[in-house]
Design a protein around this motif. Structure first.
Motif, PDB file in Angstrom:
ATOM      1  N   ASP A  63       0.964  -1.124  -0.066  1.00 26.78           N
ATOM      2  CA  ASP A  63       0.179   0.135  -0.023  1.00 26.78           C
ATOM      3  C   ASP A  63       0.922   1.184   0.110  1.00 26.78           C
ATOM      4  O   ASP A  63       1.773   1.437   0.933  1.00 26.78           O
ATOM      5  CB  ASP A  63      -0.910  -0.167   1.077  1.00 26.78           C
ATOM      6  CG  ASP A  63      -1.869   1.135   1.281  1.00 26.78           C
ATOM      7  OD1 ASP A  63      -2.056   1.665   0.099  1.00 26.78           O
ATOM      8  OD2 ASP A  63      -2.492   1.645   2.526  1.00 26.78           O
ATOM      9  N   ARG A  64       0.749   1.924  -0.903  1.00 27.75           N
ATOM     10  CA  ARG A  64       1.480   3.259  -1.075  1.00 27.75           C
ATOM     11  C   ARG A  64       3.086   3.174  -0.842  1.00 27.75           C
ATOM     12  O   ARG A  64       3.326   3.940   0.239  1.00 27.75           O
ATOM     13  CB  ARG A  64       0.705   4.312  -0.584  1.00 27.75           C
ATOM     14  CG  ARG A  64      -0.939   4.695  -1.070  1.00 27.75           C
ATOM     15  CD  ARG A  64      -1.241   5.622  -0.241  1.00 27.75           C
ATOM     16  NE  ARG A  64      -1.254   5.236   0.966  1.00 27.75           N
ATOM     17  CZ  ARG A  64      -1.885   6.306   1.880  1.00 27.75           C
ATOM     18  NH1 ARG A  64      -2.305   7.495   1.562  1.00 27.75           N
ATOM     19  NH2 ARG A  64      -1.836   6.070   3.268  1.00 27.75           N
ATOM     20  N   PRO A  65       3.842   2.420  -1.466  1.00 28.55           N
ATOM     21  CA  PRO A  65       5.029   2.118  -0.967  1.00 28.55           C
ATOM     22  C   PRO A  65       6.026   3.430  -0.625  1.00 28.55           C
ATOM     23  O   PRO A  65       6.843   3.555   0.137  1.00 28.55           O
ATOM     24  CB  PRO A  65       5.666   1.125  -2.220  1.00 28.55           C
ATOM     25  CG  PRO A  65       4.877   1.558  -3.239  1.00 28.55           C
ATOM     26  CD  PRO A  65       3.535   1.898  -2.515  1.00 28.55           C
ATOM     27  N   GLY A  70       9.210   6.525   1.981  1.00 31.73           N
ATOM     28  CA  GLY A  70      10.256   7.525   1.853  1.00 31.73           C
ATOM     29  C   GLY A  70      10.867   7.568   0.563  1.00 31.73           C
ATOM     30  O   GLY A  70      11.101   6.387   0.044  1.00 31.73           O
ATOM     31  N   THR A  71      11.747   8.663   0.231  1.00 26.32           N
ATOM     32  CA  THR A  71      12.607   8.529  -0.771  1.00 26.32           C
ATOM     33  C   THR A  71      14.309   7.955  -0.541  1.00 26.32           C
ATOM     34  O   THR A  71      14.601   7.524  -1.604  1.00 26.32           O
ATOM     35  CB  THR A  71      12.736   9.956  -1.502  1.00 26.32           C
ATOM     36  OG1 THR A  71      13.227  10.782  -0.381  1.00 26.32           O
ATOM     37  CG2 THR A  71      11.325  10.375  -2.007  1.00 26.32           C
ATOM     38  N   LYS A  72      14.609   8.006   0.704  1.00 22.67           N
ATOM     39  CA  LYS A  72      15.859   7.710   0.888  1.00 22.67           C
ATOM     40  C   LYS A  72      16.252   6.089   0.359  1.00 22.67           C
ATOM     41  O   LYS A  72      17.359   6.095  -0.268  1.00 22.67           O
ATOM     42  CB  LYS A  72      16.261   7.708   2.351  1.00 22.67           C
ATOM     43  CG  LYS A  72      17.616   7.484   2.646  1.00 22.67           C
ATOM     44  CD  LYS A  72      17.958   7.905   4.305  1.00 22.67           C
ATOM     45  CE  LYS A  72      17.688   6.655   4.950  1.00 22.67           C
ATOM     46  NZ  LYS A  72      18.072   6.719   6.465  1.00 22.67           N
ATOM     47  N   SER A  73      15.299   5.330   0.549  1.00 20.46           N
ATOM     48  CA  SER A  73      15.790   3.818   0.293  1.00 20.46           C
ATOM     49  C   SER A  73      14.674   3.288  -0.743  1.00 20.46           C
ATOM     50  O   SER A  73      14.717   2.226  -1.245  1.00 20.46           O
ATOM     51  CB  SER A  73      15.557   3.154   1.452  1.00 20.46           C
ATOM     52  OG  SER A  73      16.359   3.310   2.486  1.00 20.46           O
ATOM     53  N   PHE A  74      14.068   4.394  -1.490  1.00 21.17           N
ATOM     54  CA  PHE A  74      12.960   3.850  -2.240  1.00 21.17           C
ATOM     55  C   PHE A  74      13.550   3.008  -3.454  1.00 21.17           C
ATOM     56  O   PHE A  74      12.913   2.139  -4.020  1.00 21.17           O
ATOM     57  CB  PHE A  74      12.113   5.301  -2.776  1.00 21.17           C
ATOM     58  CG  PHE A  74      10.811   4.710  -3.396  1.00 21.17           C
ATOM     59  CD1 PHE A  74       9.791   3.878  -2.940  1.00 21.17           C
ATOM     60  CD2 PHE A  74      10.589   5.028  -4.700  1.00 21.17           C
ATOM     61  CE1 PHE A  74       8.814   3.372  -3.648  1.00 21.17           C
ATOM     62  CE2 PHE A  74       9.288   4.652  -5.352  1.00 21.17           C
ATOM     63  CZ  PHE A  74       8.376   3.740  -4.919  1.00 21.17           C
TER      64      PHE A  74
END
Length: 127
Positions: A63-65, A70-74
């Motif tokens: 659900d909404r990964p 967040g963006t750091k490890s996306f």
């Protein structure tokens, strides 16, 4: 991260190789001896992701990964998901990120009021 060691305040267990590989990918390998309260929110969420991936699921519900992680490890997360998808794991997700949808979606199914209203014939292929 390992509750068995939480109250003993020591880390004696060596995690299995698959868990260590993911911990290294997500830069958690140096934090394995920390108590959960000493991890930031993203690290806690990464630990949850690692736990679920290591269960070798046939299906992953996501659900909404990007909002969850967040963006750091996306980007690393997307790489791991790609590996799961390539090995046959079914990914079912709800996402707001158009780039994520374009990269991972093979079918789009619209659900309203708990019923499939579009794509019931196997789904609409995404372009």
């Amino acid at each position: 991260m390992f509750m068995i060691n939480y109250f003993e305040n020591k880390f004696l267990t060596t995690p299995p190789d698959d868990i260590m590989k993911l911990c290294r990918l997500f830069h958690l390998d140096e934090k394995l001896d920390l108590r959960p309260t000493h991890l930031d929110t993203e690290d806690m969420r990464l630990a949850i992701i690692i736990r679920e991936i290591c269960k070798n699921p046939d299906i992953m519900l996501i659900d909404r990964p990007k909002e969850f992680l967040g963006t750091k490890s996306f980007d690393t997360f997307k790489s791991v998901l790609r590996g799961l998808a390539d090995t046959g794991t079914t990914l079912i997700f709800h996402a707001l990120d158009e780039d994520f949808i374009k990269e991972f979606a093979t079918r789009e199914i619209l659900i309203e009021d708990g019923k499939i209203v579009e794509g019931a014939d196997g789904g609409v292929l995404c372009n």
